[in-house]
Design an enzyme around this catalytic site. Structure first.
Site, short mmCIF file in Angstrom:
data_model
loop_
_atom_site.label_atom_id
_atom_site.label_comp_id
_atom_site.label_asym_id
_atom_site.label_seq_id
_atom_site.Cartn_x
_atom_site.Cartn_y
_atom_site.Cartn_z
N PHE A 226 0.85 -1.19 0.00
CA PHE A 226 0.00 0.00 0.00
C PHE A 226 0.90 1.25 0.00
CE2 PHE A 226 -1.99 -3.43 2.43
CZ PHE A 226 -3.17 -3.64 1.75
N CYS A 336 -5.77 2.69 9.96
CA CYS A 336 -6.32 4.05 10.09
C CYS A 336 -7.84 3.97 10.15
CB CYS A 336 -5.83 4.96 8.98
SG CYS A 336 -6.21 4.37 7.34
N1 SAH Z 1 1.98 4.52 2.95
C1 SAH Z 1 1.50 5.60 2.11
C2 SAH Z 1 0.01 5.82 2.23
C3 SAH Z 1 -0.87 4.62 1.92
S1 SAH Z 1 -2.50 5.03 1.51
C4 SAH Z 1 2.30 6.86 2.41
O1 SAH Z 1 3.06 6.90 3.38
O2 SAH Z 1 2.17 7.82 1.65
C5 SAH Z 1 -3.20 3.51 1.02
C6 SAH Z 1 -2.84 3.05 -0.37
O3 SAH Z 1 -3.42 1.76 -0.55
C7 SAH Z 1 -3.35 3.87 -1.55
O4 SAH Z 1 -2.27 4.27 -2.34
C8 SAH Z 1 -4.26 2.93 -2.35
O5 SAH Z 1 -4.09 3.08 -3.76
C9 SAH Z 1 -3.76 1.60 -1.92
N2 SAH Z 1 -4.70 0.48 -1.99
C10 SAH Z 1 -6.00 0.44 -1.63
N3 SAH Z 1 -6.49 -0.81 -1.72
C11 SAH Z 1 -5.47 -1.58 -2.16
C12 SAH Z 1 -5.33 -2.98 -2.45
N4 SAH Z 1 -6.34 -3.81 -2.28
N5 SAH Z 1 -4.14 -3.42 -2.87
C13 SAH Z 1 -3.08 -2.58 -3.03
N6 SAH Z 1 -3.16 -1.26 -2.77
C14 SAH Z 1 -4.33 -0.77 -2.34
#
Ligand code: SAH
Length: 393
Positions: A226, A336
């Protein structure tokens, strides 16, 4: 002034200064308050408890502006915004860089208002009916802060629908944007997509946790699940990670992560556009292993009602992560979800380690950075819970 009068006994949470009035707590409404109008909240015996913003369409029917008798006018908003800025100044948040959360909703006394600063741009999010009515005053208050050249609006979050509000985004004050801003965070640069990115564009709450990852990364094989635009990834690369695999389902986010690596003169990482649940399973099936794994998923449980399904999702990803960690390896894992308490999150992670058959301990609890305050008696304000776990060597 129009009023809502609470049912007997329902004043308790307000007396503890919890700033929300749920529709079920209201006995009746006096007058015909409009969406966002300032109303008085009275207990059943007629005592005035607060002044609040009325949200006729939301289950959270009113959100408190003040427990006292301050007049709710334009200057109220500029004072609250200036006070939020001075708290950040007192904490020297700017020593970490030029991006910070300026206004953090209820915890800055401004329910439904979020504002982040990216260099000289303030990005404003208006999430409920009350601040929608005071939009001009809020934009003025942000624009008046020292060093702010423009206010960009990103009031396009889904929660606005619950309030019957249309999405709105674009320039609200100041000079047009010369391009997406590049911010500085602990000595690294990040391009922030304030017009197309998530929320206001960047997850400022993870700033200090990303720095912690940088310290852990030297010579390690790191998996960042993520990854969004690479907040953790870029830090691990700067920290000297031996290899880095970043997984996210958004191609746009990964493109920006790649660009952010370049911006900092860092080596390329492996970026995988995929569902993280599937990837974790696949990597495990392939027998892959890592020294450090980061799990920073989106909100699985917005409210407690979704807690059970969310718990299973957290359990799954943490289980796979534990299975792939080498002895002595670190797991940096987050939730979160407002609907998952810190205590529940710890239980889920502990269960995952147990099922993975590994001994692990919590090195430390991880929290949102200090520009994300939490008002006492508003536990919802502490939405980000994190654990740094170490698998026994
Ligand atoms: N760690 C990052 C923030 C993560 S936000 C930072 O520090 O900036 C969560 C992320 O999860 C988003 O980019 C979204 O595109 C991704 N996401 C959501 N569902 C997902 C899934 N099932 N598999 C992979 N990525 C996913």
């Amino acid at each position: 002034m129009n009023k809502v009068i609470l049912k007997p006994g329902r004043e308790k949470s307000l007396k503890r200064r919890h700033p929300w009035v749920f529709s079920g707590a209201i006995a009746h409404v006096e007058g015909r308050p409009e969406s966002g109008e300032t109303i008085e909240v009275d207990s059943a015996d007629g005592a005035r408890l607060a002044l609040a913003a009325y949200s006729p369409q939301s289950q959270i029917r009113a959100r408190v502006w003040t427990w006292g008798d301050a007049e709710i006018d334009a200057s109220f908003f500029s004072r609250r915004i200036a006070d939020a800025a001075s708290a950040r100044a007192a904490l020297h948040i700017d020593e970490a860089g030029d991006a910070m959360r300026l206004v953090h909703g209820e915890s800055d006394g401004l329910p439904g208002v979020v504002a982040d600063r990216y260099g000289d741009t303030a990005v404003m999010q208006i999430l409920s009916a009350g601040p929608e009515r005071w939009r001009e005053a809020i934009a003025d208050g942000l624009y008046a802060l020292p060093g702010i050249a423009r206010v960009w609006e990103r009031s396009d979050a889904d929660v606005r629908e619950l309030e019957g509000l249309e999405p709105r985004s674009g320039l609200a004050r100041g000079s047009p944007l010369p391009g997406s801003p590049v911010i500085h965070e602990h000595g690294l640069e990040f391009r922030v997509g304030i017009d197309a990115g998530h929320k206001t564009g960047f997850y400022l709450d993870q700033r200090d946790n990303r720095l912690l990852l940088r310290k852990l990364a030297l010579g390690q094989d790191v998996l960042d699940c993520f990854s969004y635009t690479g907040g953790f990834t870029i830090n691990a690369l700067r920290g000297g990670a031996k290899s880095l695999l970043a997984v996210d389902s958004s191609a746009l986010a990964l493109d920006m992560a790649r660009e952010n690596a370049k911006l900092n003169g860092l080596p390329d990482a492996s970026f995988l556009e995929a569902d993280a649940f599937k990837s974790l399973r696949l990597l495990r099936d392939q027998g892959r292993s890592f020294d450090v794994i980061v799990l920073d998923p989106p909100k699985f449980a917005p409210t407690a009602a979704h807690a059970e399904r969310a718990s299973r999702a957290y359990k799954d990803i943490n289980l796979f992560a534990f299975k792939m960690l080498r002895p002595g390896g670190f797991l940096m894992t987050f939730s979160c979800s407002g609907g998952v308490s810190a205590e529940l999150f710890q239980k889920i992670v502990a269960g995952a380690a147990l099922d993975a058959g590994v001994d692990a301990r919590i090195e430390t609890w991880l929290h949102a950075a200090a520009d994300h305050p939490v008002t006492l008696n508003f536990p919802e304000g502490e939405y980000l819970k994190g654990l740094l776990c170490r698998v026994a060597a």
